[in-house]
Design an enzyme around this catalytic site. Structure first.
Site, short mmCIF file in Angstrom:
data_model
loop_
_atom_site.label_atom_id
_atom_site.label_comp_id
_atom_site.label_asym_id
_atom_site.label_seq_id
_atom_site.Cartn_x
_atom_site.Cartn_y
_atom_site.Cartn_z
N HIS A 2 -3.75 6.81 2.96
CA HIS A 2 -4.13 5.50 2.45
C HIS A 2 -5.47 5.11 3.07
CE1 HIS A 2 -4.06 1.52 1.02
NE2 HIS A 2 -3.92 0.97 2.22
N CYS B 248 0.81 -1.22 0.00
CA CYS B 248 0.00 0.00 0.00
C CYS B 248 0.84 1.27 0.00
CB CYS B 248 -0.95 -0.01 1.19
SG CYS B 248 -2.07 -1.39 1.12
N ASN C 13 -10.13 -0.64 0.52
CA ASN C 13 -8.68 -0.48 0.45
C ASN C 13 -8.21 -1.04 -0.91
OD1 ASN C 13 -5.92 -0.84 0.64
ND2 ASN C 13 -5.95 -1.67 2.71
N1 ACO Z 1 -17.91 -9.30 10.47
C1 ACO Z 1 -18.34 -9.58 11.71
N2 ACO Z 1 -17.51 -9.79 12.75
C2 ACO Z 1 -16.20 -9.71 12.52
C3 ACO Z 1 -15.67 -9.43 11.24
C4 ACO Z 1 -16.59 -9.22 10.19
N3 ACO Z 1 -16.20 -8.94 8.92
N4 ACO Z 1 -14.33 -9.41 11.31
C5 ACO Z 1 -14.01 -9.66 12.59
N5 ACO Z 1 -15.15 -9.86 13.32
C6 ACO Z 1 -15.27 -10.16 14.72
C7 ACO Z 1 -14.05 -10.87 15.27
O1 ACO Z 1 -14.17 -12.28 15.06
C8 ACO Z 1 -14.13 -10.52 16.74
O2 ACO Z 1 -15.07 -11.36 17.36
P1 ACO Z 1 -14.77 -11.97 18.81
O3 ACO Z 1 -14.63 -10.78 19.72
O4 ACO Z 1 -15.97 -12.79 19.06
O5 ACO Z 1 -13.50 -12.74 18.67
C9 ACO Z 1 -14.70 -9.09 16.71
O6 ACO Z 1 -15.34 -8.93 15.45
C10 ACO Z 1 -13.68 -8.02 16.89
O7 ACO Z 1 -12.59 -8.31 16.02
P2 ACO Z 1 -11.36 -7.34 15.90
O8 ACO Z 1 -10.33 -7.95 15.01
O9 ACO Z 1 -10.95 -6.93 17.29
O10 ACO Z 1 -12.03 -6.10 15.17
P3 ACO Z 1 -11.42 -4.66 14.97
O11 ACO Z 1 -12.29 -3.65 15.58
O12 ACO Z 1 -9.95 -4.64 15.26
O13 ACO Z 1 -11.57 -4.50 13.39
C11 ACO Z 1 -10.30 -4.63 11.35
C12 ACO Z 1 -10.91 -5.40 12.52
C13 ACO Z 1 -11.40 -3.91 10.61
C14 ACO Z 1 -9.61 -5.62 10.43
C15 ACO Z 1 -9.29 -3.59 11.92
O14 ACO Z 1 -8.41 -4.22 12.83
C16 ACO Z 1 -8.46 -2.95 10.83
O15 ACO Z 1 -8.96 -2.20 10.02
N6 ACO Z 1 -7.15 -3.19 10.83
C17 ACO Z 1 -6.28 -2.64 9.79
C18 ACO Z 1 -6.25 -3.61 8.64
C19 ACO Z 1 -5.63 -3.01 7.40
O16 ACO Z 1 -5.72 -1.83 7.19
N7 ACO Z 1 -5.02 -3.86 6.58
C20 ACO Z 1 -4.50 -3.49 5.31
C21 ACO Z 1 -3.27 -2.64 5.40
S1 ACO Z 1 -2.82 -2.07 3.85
C22 ACO Z 1 -1.96 -3.20 2.86
O17 ACO Z 1 -0.75 -3.12 2.74
C23 ACO Z 1 -2.63 -4.29 2.15
#
Ligand code: ACO
Length: 336
Positions: free
Chosen positions: A261, A119, A291
């Site tokens: 980004h 990214c 993204n």
């Molecule tokens: N739908 C429903 N529930 C979900 C989903 C979903 N799509 N995804 C995760 N959950 C659940 C999890 O299982 C968890 O449940 P649990 O508490 O029963 O275990 C709960 O939701 C909370 O999960 P978290 O991982 O803590 O959720 P968080 O608020 O951190 O959000 C997310 C997750 C959106 C992925 C966030 O961490 C994020 O945006 N991180 C950055 C990721 C990113 O930007 N990656 C790309 C970088 S760029 C590149 O180079 C490609």
């Protein structure tokens, strides 16, 4: 400014273009495949829908369209382009796809290569092209950021599949004797923390001859620890932006736009709040595109230019971050 810097040419951003796939997949459609909901995705990420390349389209087509739009905005004859850099993690050929784009847009005199930094790739490519322009070895460069992460997402992993979309964006850059639109940049990498976001090779070893083996090439799907990536982004993006602003003695009040980004709306909001930048100065397209990896920054910049939000001489602070880990920030002025 040092004597060496004074003697360098400037670089101007003179054209922009973008292209996205026709096919739109919204959150409710994803919820018919994995255990998720529109409400969860919207609240936690800000994403409502994303564009996914279908069997009617290709990433190379998107790159060529984005590139051609940038060339036409710049008013260039494609034959006058010296360099094409394609920032992508998803070439359709591991040897590189930039030359195919170079040929499709008619830039026959340009040399072309791919650059991979996930990214952060577009900003790394923009600055790489600027080095050639500023030292006088070339005059015109086209920098494209494009990715088709949909090919590498595990569509049954609800923790990552909701985040990504496909697209392409391009910026036309020109050397200038008198002005400079790339005011500064700062880049960082940290491979020690890279495991939280990878697209690794599968370790498939097969027999080559009796007693010797080899690894058959084949990639896995995106492996992501979302919380670690999130923490990395909210810590490092403000830090690198602050470092850059301090180096150039620019107050965040004097920025016209913040262009980050597009990974998660909560990351964007946290960075904007840190610099007290009002929402009206924050560019976003996350809700509709998700993204798009290396495409994100040029895609969003082009969209903002074409609706005349970003205007001539506007000062933009931009930051990319992602796998590697790699991250960076740049201060740019749109010339048009
Ligand atoms: N739908 C429903 N529930 C979900 C989903 C979903 N799509 N995804 C995760 N959950 C659940 C999890 O299982 C968890 O449940 P649990 O508490 O029963 O275990 C709960 O939701 C909370 O999960 P978290 O991982 O803590 O959720 P968080 O608020 O951190 O959000 C997310 C997750 C959106 C992925 C966030 O961490 C994020 O945006 N991180 C950055 C990721 C990113 O930007 N990656 C790309 C970088 S760029 C590149 O180079 C490609």
């Amino acid at each position: 400014m040092t004597e060496k810097q004074k003697n360098q040419l400037g670089v101007l951003l003179v054209g922009s273009g973008s292209a996205v796939p026709e096919q739109i997949i919204n959150n409710n459609q994803l919820a018919s495949r994995v255990d998720t909901s529109d409400e969860w995705i919207t609240t936690r990420t800000g994403i409502r829908e994303r564009r996914i390349i279908s069997n009617q389209e290709s990433l190379l087509d998107l790159c060529s369209t984005a590139g051609s739009h940038a060339i036409s905005m710049a008013g260039w004859d494609p034959q006058t382009i010296d360099l094409v850099i394609l920032a992508t993690s998803t070439p359709d050929d591991l040897f590189g796809s930039a030359a195919k784009v170079q040929s499709a847009i008619g830039a026959q005199k340009a040399f072309a290569f791919d650059l991979t930094a996930a990214c952060s790739g577009f900003l790394f490519a923009l600055v790489t092209a600027a080095q050639y322009l500023r030292n006088g070895s070339i005059h015109r460069a086209l920098v494209i950021g494009a990715d088709q992460l949909s090919s590498w997402v595990d569509w049954d992993d609800r923790k990552s599949c909701v985040l990504f979309g496909d697209g392409a964006g391009a910026i036309a850059l020109e050397a200038s004797q008198s002005e400079n639109g790339l005011i500064g940049f700062k880049f960082k990498s940290d491979g020690r923390r890279g495991d939280c976001l990878t697209l690794p090779q599968k370790r498939n070893f097969e027999q080559l001859v009796e007693g010797n083996d080899f690894q058959q090439g084949n990639f896995s799907t995106i492996q992501m620890n979302g919380q670690e990536v999130y923490k990395f982004a909210v810590r490092e993006v403000p830090a690198i932006l602050e470092e850059l602003l301090n180096i150039h003695q620019i107050n965040s009040n004097s920025l016209d736009w913040l262009l980050l980004h597009q990974a998660n709306q909560r990351i964007i909001d946290a960075v904007a709040a840190r610099f007290k930048i009002p929402q009206s100065k924050v560019l976003t397209n996350l809700a509709n595109y998700g993204n798009t990896s290396a495409a994100t920054i040029p895609l969003l910049l082009d969209q903002a230019i074409r609706v005349k939000k970003v205007k001539k001489n506007d000062l933009i602070a931009t930051s990319g971050f992602g796998a590697g880990l790699s991250w960076g920030a740049a201060l740019i002025r749109w010339h048009g």
